[in-house]
Design a protein around this motif. Structure first.
Motif, PDB file in Angstrom:
ATOM      1  N   ARG A 597       0.829  -1.205   0.000  1.00 34.67           N
ATOM      2  CA  ARG A 597       0.000   0.000   0.000  1.00 34.67           C
ATOM      3  C   ARG A 597       0.864   1.256   0.000  1.00 34.67           C
ATOM      4  O   ARG A 597       0.555   2.243  -0.713  1.00 34.67           O
ATOM      5  CB  ARG A 597      -0.918  -0.020   1.216  1.00 34.67           C
ATOM      6  N   ALA A 598       1.933   1.215   0.759  1.00 36.85           N
ATOM      7  CA  ALA A 598       2.841   2.375   0.771  1.00 36.85           C
ATOM      8  C   ALA A 598       3.462   2.575  -0.611  1.00 36.85           C
ATOM      9  O   ALA A 598       3.633   3.714  -1.077  1.00 36.85           O
ATOM     10  CB  ALA A 598       3.923   2.177   1.830  1.00 36.85           C
ATOM     11  N   LEU A 599       3.817   1.459  -1.279  1.00 31.53           N
ATOM     12  CA  LEU A 599       4.405   1.547  -2.616  1.00 31.53           C
ATOM     13  C   LEU A 599       3.415   2.139  -3.601  1.00 31.53           C
ATOM     14  O   LEU A 599       3.777   2.988  -4.433  1.00 31.53           O
ATOM     15  CB  LEU A 599       4.843   0.148  -3.067  1.00 31.53           C
ATOM     16  N   ARG A 600       2.168   1.729  -3.523  1.00 30.01           N
ATOM     17  CA  ARG A 600       1.166   2.265  -4.452  1.00 30.01           C
ATOM     18  C   ARG A 600       0.983   3.777  -4.269  1.00 30.01           C
ATOM     19  O   ARG A 600       0.808   4.518  -5.244  1.00 30.01           O
ATOM     20  CB  ARG A 600      -0.165   1.541  -4.236  1.00 30.01           C
ATOM     21  N   ARG A 601       1.044   4.218  -3.032  1.00 30.20           N
ATOM     22  CA  ARG A 601       0.909   5.652  -2.783  1.00 30.20           C
ATOM     23  C   ARG A 601       2.079   6.408  -3.432  1.00 30.20           C
ATOM     24  O   ARG A 601       1.881   7.466  -4.052  1.00 30.20           O
ATOM     25  CB  ARG A 601       0.858   5.914  -1.276  1.00 30.20           C
ATOM     26  N   LEU A 602       3.293   5.843  -3.305  1.00 31.89           N
ATOM     27  CA  LEU A 602       4.455   6.469  -3.945  1.00 31.89           C
ATOM     28  C   LEU A 602       4.309   6.494  -5.459  1.00 31.89           C
ATOM     29  O   LEU A 602       4.631   7.500  -6.115  1.00 31.89           O
ATOM     30  CB  LEU A 602       5.732   5.709  -3.573  1.00 31.89           C
ATOM     31  N   LEU A 603       3.833   5.406  -6.022  1.00 36.76           N
ATOM     32  CA  LEU A 603       3.705   5.326  -7.475  1.00 36.76           C
ATOM     33  C   LEU A 603       2.705   6.347  -7.996  1.00 36.76           C
ATOM     34  O   LEU A 603       2.938   7.016  -9.013  1.00 36.76           O
ATOM     35  CB  LEU A 603       3.270   3.905  -7.876  1.00 36.76           C
ATOM     36  N   VAL A 604       1.583   6.480  -7.310  1.00 30.91           N
ATOM     37  CA  VAL A 604       0.558   7.430  -7.753  1.00 30.91           C
ATOM     38  C   VAL A 604       1.073   8.864  -7.662  1.00 30.91           C
ATOM     39  O   VAL A 604       0.803   9.703  -8.537  1.00 30.91           O
ATOM     40  CB  VAL A 604      -0.726   7.247  -6.909  1.00 30.91           C
ATOM     41  N   ASN A 605       1.851   9.141  -6.631  1.00 33.26           N
ATOM     42  CA  ASN A 605       2.328  10.511  -6.424  1.00 33.26           C
ATOM     43  C   ASN A 605       3.521  10.880  -7.295  1.00 33.26           C
ATOM     44  O   ASN A 605       3.731  12.064  -7.601  1.00 33.26           O
ATOM     45  CB  ASN A 605       2.700  10.722  -4.958  1.00 33.26           C
ATOM     46  N   GLN A 606       4.334   9.869  -7.710  1.00 36.97           N
ATOM     47  CA  GLN A 606       5.592  10.199  -8.385  1.00 36.97           C
ATOM     48  C   GLN A 606       5.643   9.802  -9.862  1.00 36.97           C
ATOM     49  O   GLN A 606       6.514  10.285 -10.583  1.00 36.97           O
ATOM     50  CB  GLN A 606       6.766   9.522  -7.648  1.00 36.97           C
ATOM     51  N   ILE A 607       4.791   8.924 -10.323  1.00 40.50           N
ATOM     52  CA  ILE A 607       4.885   8.433 -11.701  1.00 40.50           C
ATOM     53  C   ILE A 607       3.671   8.902 -12.486  1.00 40.50           C
ATOM     54  O   ILE A 607       2.518   8.744 -12.042  1.00 40.50           O
ATOM     55  CB  ILE A 607       4.971   6.897 -11.727  1.00 40.50           C
ATOM     56  N   ASP A 608       3.947   9.465 -13.678  1.00 41.37           N
ATOM     57  CA  ASP A 608       2.843   9.976 -14.479  1.00 41.37           C
ATOM     58  C   ASP A 608       2.696   9.281 -15.823  1.00 41.37           C
ATOM     59  O   ASP A 608       1.808   9.630 -16.597  1.00 41.37           O
ATOM     60  CB  ASP A 608       3.003  11.492 -14.692  1.00 41.37           C
ATOM     61  N   ASP A 609       3.594   8.301 -16.152  1.00 45.05           N
ATOM     62  CA  ASP A 609       3.386   7.575 -17.417  1.00 45.05           C
ATOM     63  C   ASP A 609       2.752   6.225 -17.112  1.00 45.05           C
ATOM     64  O   ASP A 609       3.068   5.562 -16.110  1.00 45.05           O
ATOM     65  CB  ASP A 609       4.688   7.410 -18.186  1.00 45.05           C
ATOM     66  N   ALA A 610       1.851   5.808 -17.992  1.00 48.14           N
ATOM     67  CA  ALA A 610       1.009   4.633 -17.737  1.00 48.14           C
ATOM     68  C   ALA A 610       1.821   3.343 -17.665  1.00 48.14           C
ATOM     69  O   ALA A 610       1.555   2.479 -16.818  1.00 48.14           O
ATOM     70  CB  ALA A 610      -0.062   4.512 -18.825  1.00 48.14           C
ATOM     71  N   ALA A 611       2.821   3.176 -18.560  1.00 52.85           N
ATOM     72  CA  ALA A 611       3.571   1.916 -18.613  1.00 52.85           C
ATOM     73  C   ALA A 611       4.331   1.676 -17.310  1.00 52.85           C
ATOM     74  O   ALA A 611       4.276   0.586 -16.729  1.00 52.85           O
ATOM     75  CB  ALA A 611       4.532   1.930 -19.793  1.00 52.85           C
ATOM     76  N   THR A 612       5.036   2.700 -16.838  1.00 52.11           N
ATOM     77  CA  THR A 612       5.798   2.537 -15.611  1.00 52.11           C
ATOM     78  C   THR A 612       4.875   2.272 -14.433  1.00 52.11           C
ATOM     79  O   THR A 612       5.148   1.404 -13.585  1.00 52.11           O
ATOM     80  CB  THR A 612       6.637   3.795 -15.333  1.00 52.11           C
ATOM     81  N   LEU A 613       3.764   3.007 -14.388  1.00 52.06           N
ATOM     82  CA  LEU A 613       2.820   2.832 -13.288  1.00 52.06           C
ATOM     83  C   LEU A 613       2.235   1.422 -13.284  1.00 52.06           C
ATOM     84  O   LEU A 613       2.182   0.757 -12.244  1.00 52.06           O
ATOM     85  CB  LEU A 613       1.703   3.873 -13.395  1.00 52.06           C
ATOM     86  N   GLN A 614       1.814   0.953 -14.480  1.00 53.66           N
ATOM     87  CA  GLN A 614       1.174  -0.361 -14.558  1.00 53.66           C
ATOM     88  C   GLN A 614       2.158  -1.490 -14.249  1.00 53.66           C
ATOM     89  O   GLN A 614       1.873  -2.389 -13.448  1.00 53.66           O
ATOM     90  CB  GLN A 614       0.585  -0.572 -15.965  1.00 53.66           C
ATOM     91  N   LEU A 615       3.329  -1.453 -14.881  1.00 54.26           N
ATOM     92  CA  LEU A 615       4.298  -2.527 -14.689  1.00 54.26           C
ATOM     93  C   LEU A 615       4.795  -2.586 -13.246  1.00 54.26           C
ATOM     94  O   LEU A 615       4.923  -3.672 -12.664  1.00 54.26           O
ATOM     95  CB  LEU A 615       5.488  -2.349 -15.641  1.00 54.26           C
ATOM     96  N   THR A 616       5.075  -1.427 -12.650  1.00 57.35           N
ATOM     97  CA  THR A 616       5.588  -1.429 -11.279  1.00 57.35           C
ATOM     98  C   THR A 616       4.500  -1.858 -10.305  1.00 57.35           C
ATOM     99  O   THR A 616       4.771  -2.589  -9.338  1.00 57.35           O
ATOM    100  CB  THR A 616       6.115  -0.036 -10.904  1.00 57.35           C
ATOM    101  N   THR A 617       3.271  -1.408 -10.548  1.00 58.88           N
ATOM    102  CA  THR A 617       2.158  -1.827  -9.685  1.00 58.88           C
ATOM    103  C   THR A 617       1.958  -3.334  -9.753  1.00 58.88           C
ATOM    104  O   THR A 617       1.801  -4.008  -8.725  1.00 58.88           O
ATOM    105  CB  THR A 617       0.861  -1.108 -10.096  1.00 58.88           C
ATOM    106  N   ASP A 618       1.950  -3.884 -10.964  1.00 61.68           N
ATOM    107  CA  ASP A 618       1.769  -5.330 -11.134  1.00 61.68           C
ATOM    108  C   ASP A 618       2.926  -6.110 -10.514  1.00 61.68           C
ATOM    109  O   ASP A 618       2.731  -7.174  -9.921  1.00 61.68           O
ATOM    110  CB  ASP A 618       1.651  -5.678 -12.613  1.00 61.68           C
ATOM    111  N   PHE A 619       4.151  -5.574 -10.668  1.00 63.18           N
ATOM    112  CA  PHE A 619       5.323  -6.236 -10.089  1.00 63.18           C
ATOM    113  C   PHE A 619       5.200  -6.322  -8.564  1.00 63.18           C
ATOM    114  O   PHE A 619       5.402  -7.382  -7.952  1.00 63.18           O
ATOM    115  CB  PHE A 619       6.581  -5.470 -10.496  1.00 63.18           C
TER     116      PHE A 619
END
Length: 666
Positions: A597-619
């Motif tokens: 959950r902490a990682l998802r919060r970081l991803l939403v706040n720091q990443i704005d391109d869809a590919a990086t967000l999706q791949l890192t979230t899935d990982f």
């Protein structure tokens, strides 16, 4: 000119003449067999002219022939009106008459009852050949010449085999000298250590045939070569003739059973033999009309020491041909056919063989041991490889064969060997069927997957596409091996209900392996450049999550190691340690939820391109999913352990851990 042999005969010294006649007869035997092979090859080619004629050049050289025209006979033969037409048939018949006469000469003047019929048969066939020196043979004529099946009409081929055996017996009677059990005559000085080397190997394993006939050996010099002949057994076609000339050993071997030929071919290849001219042949009336296999093994030795070593190793392996096919068929009742041959190979390499096992009862001893272990392990009709797996079954049977050989050698009773076999199977089943063996192997793959992912993040491997792809491939291989363990245990549980609780544990653990392999795949996509990189804060979050997953897999391994020791007599300290480790797995799952959950919060706040967000979230989700599966695995493992402890202690242990899951025991 009066030949030396004629002069000796004129002086009446037939004993002096006998060795020379025997050597001549043995050479004639080689030539006769070659000419019969030519006739068979001619008949086969004439029946199917689209096929290339059999290449007989190597056989020609091995038989020391000096009639090159025979090599052209098969290609020119043809069938017409049920008759085989052969070029130079009068010369062929003359060759056969000449050599069958030479084979019979050692028995001339003998008054032994079993020699007189041989001479009469030889005379008959000389007359028959004299009346068939035209250019054609009927199908019946062909069978009379080349047929090898006993019980019907006498054939020329059967006479050749009978004369050969009688010559071997005569040679043994005539020789006044032995070298370590080999009957020898007219050897050169350099032959003696070579015969001794062969016999050293033969005698090293001779005892493994026990009371079975065979392995009688004779040796003599023939011109530039030493001949060593060994009678393997009672079969007409099962005789070995070894030729040693200079630093080269040549062995032409034929066998009615192609599997046994391949077995012996492999044994000799392991000690340096190079095989050539391996192929099938067919002799009417022999081997039920089926093909048999012939080949030549060559040992090219650089020095005398190497030559004697090769002779010793060759001699040591001959005993394993005796009753090989019978042992193979008996083993087929216990394991699949390919595994039977592997067991025989292993037993031969250990110089244990199979005859002791056959004499001790063969498969009946194994079936009795399986029955004694009971239905928790074996049911009626089970094969060892189906229950234990190929490698464990082969290991057990190899040891069982070695045990039987050692037991009979030590004069143990078959019942004692049966008891030892029962205990041996019990030990193997404990080794390969222990409830925790497969679980620990599977857990090791899960830990390896988690460690590889943690290390990849620590070393920033996502920046190297090739390295990331290599990681994914390794992970896929580990996951497949883990799957094979599940499949194996699923098969066992289908036959044995007591394995089902273990199956439940490994099936839940396999979800962990699947999730981690998925994480490795996603990491390889990230490594292909489908993202814009991570901040140090995101990388640190991923590392915390991966490290927590690794710690959970390590605790799962520890839980299995402790669980193996738990039972009704285990100590309170051991049981408490098991629960402590199980609780760490529970806590790891909760910690991974928080990290994710902490990682998802970081991803939403720091990443704005869809590919990086999706791949890192899935990982991250795949990593977290692996600990969910480990939690379920822990509960299944706890149920398995509780089944091993008494009810009172089980209730006490269950209260705390069950509180952590819905629907748990209270």
């Amino acid at each position: 000119m009066l030949e030396k042999s004629d002069a000796i005969a004129a002086l009446g010294q037939m004993k002096l003449l006998a060795p020379a006649r025997i050597k001549t007869a043995l050479a004639a035997n080689d030539r006769l067999k070659f000419v019969l092979t030519v006739i068979q090859a001619a008949a086969a080619h004439a029946a199917d002219t689209s096929a290339a004629p059999l290449d007989l050049h190597h056989d020609y050289a091995a038989a020391r022939m000096e009639d090159a025209w025979l090599l052209d006979v098969p290609a020119s033969a043809w069938w017409e009106d049920g008759r085989l037409h052969l070029a130079d048939q009068p010369r062929i018949c003359a060759k056969l008459r000449e050599d069958i006469t030479l084979m019979a000469r050692p028995f001339e003047g003998s008054d032994q009852p079993d020699h007189l019929p041989l001479l009469a048969r030889a005379a008959h066939w000389c007359d028959w050949l004299g009346s068939h020196d035209t250019a054609e043979l009927s199908e019946h004529d062909l069978l009379l010449l080349t047929g090898g099946k006993r019980g019907g009409e006498d054939t020329f081929h059967i006479l050749v085999m009978d004369l050969h055996k009688a010559i071997n017996r005569l040679a043994a009677e005539l020789t006044s000298e032995e070298i370590d059990g080999a009957h020898v005559w007219q050897l050169a000085a350099e032959d003696r250590p070579r015969v001794a080397a062969f016999m050293r190997g033969l005698n090293r394993t001779r005892g493994l045939k026990f009371d079975h006939p065979g392995l009688e050996t004779a040796a003599t010099r023939d011109g530039a070569r030493l001949l060593i002949q060994n009678d393997i057994g009672t079969n007409d076609a099962h005789v070995l003739v070894v030729q040693v000339e200079a630093q080269t050993i040549t062995l032409t071997y034929s066998d009615l059973h192609d599997r046994r030929f391949a077995f012996f071919q492999g044994l000799l290849a392991e000690i340096g033999a190079e095989w050539s001219s391996v192929g099938t042949r067919n002799t009417p009336g022999m081997n039920a009309g089926a093909d048999y296999v012939v080949g030549t093994a060559l040992f090219a030795c650089a020095e005398e020491v190497a030559l004697e070593t090769a002779l010793e190793n060759l001699g040591a392996r001959i005993v394993f041909l005796i009753d090989w096919n019978r042992a193979r068929k008996r083993l087929n009742r216990l394991v699949k056919k390919t595994l039977s041959i592997e067991v025989l190979n292993r037993a031969a390499r250990r110089e244990a063989g199979h005859m002791g096992w056959l004499l001790a009862g063969g498969e009946a001893v194994i079936f009795a041991a399986m029955e004694a272990l009971g239905p928790d392990y074996f049911h009626m009709g089970d094969r060892l490889d189906e229950v234990m797996g190929d490698e464990p079954a082969a290991d057990f049977l190899t040891e069982a064969l070695a045990l039987a050989a050692a037991g009979l050698t030590a004069n143990q009773a078959p019942t004692q060997i049966a008891d030892q076999t029962h205990l041996l199977l019990s030990r193997h089943m404990a080794r390969y069927r222990d409830d925790f063996t497969l679980l620990e192997e599977h857990a090791a793959f899960c830990q390896a997957l988690a460690e590889a992912l943690r290390d990849a993040l620590a070393h920033r491997t996502e920046r190297d596409g090739t390295a990331a792809q290599t990681l994914a491939q390794r992970a896929k291989g580990w996951e497949r091996q883990a799957d094979q363990l599940v499949i194996r245990l699923r098969d066992e549980a289908g036959r044995n209900p007591h394995r089902r609780p273990v199956l439940q544990v490994i099936e839940r653990a396999d979800d962990t392996a699947d999730a981690l392999e998925e994480a490795a795949f996603l990491f390889s996509l990230i490594g292909e450049g489908h993202h814009r990189g991570w901040s140090e804060e995101i990388r640190a979050g991923l590392l915390r999550l991966a490290a927590q997953v690794l710690e959970a897999t390590q605790d799962h391994v520890r839980a299995l190691v402790i669980a193996r020791t738990l039972g009704s007599d285990s100590t309170a300290d051991d049981q408490a340690e098991f629960l402590t480790v199980c609780w760490r797995v529970v806590n790891a799952e909760r910690a991974c939820d928080s990290h994710t959950r902490a990682l998802r919060r970081l991803l939403v706040n720091q990443i704005d391109d869809a590919a990086t967000l999706q791949l890192t979230t899935d990982f991250g989700a795949a990593l977290e999913k692996s600990t969910d599966a480990l939690l379920r695995t822990g509960y299944a493992l706890r149920d398995l352990v509780f089944a091993r402890i008494d009810t009172g202690l089980g209730t006490g242990l269950g209260t705390g851990l069950d509180a952590g899951r819905p629907g748990g025991r209270t």
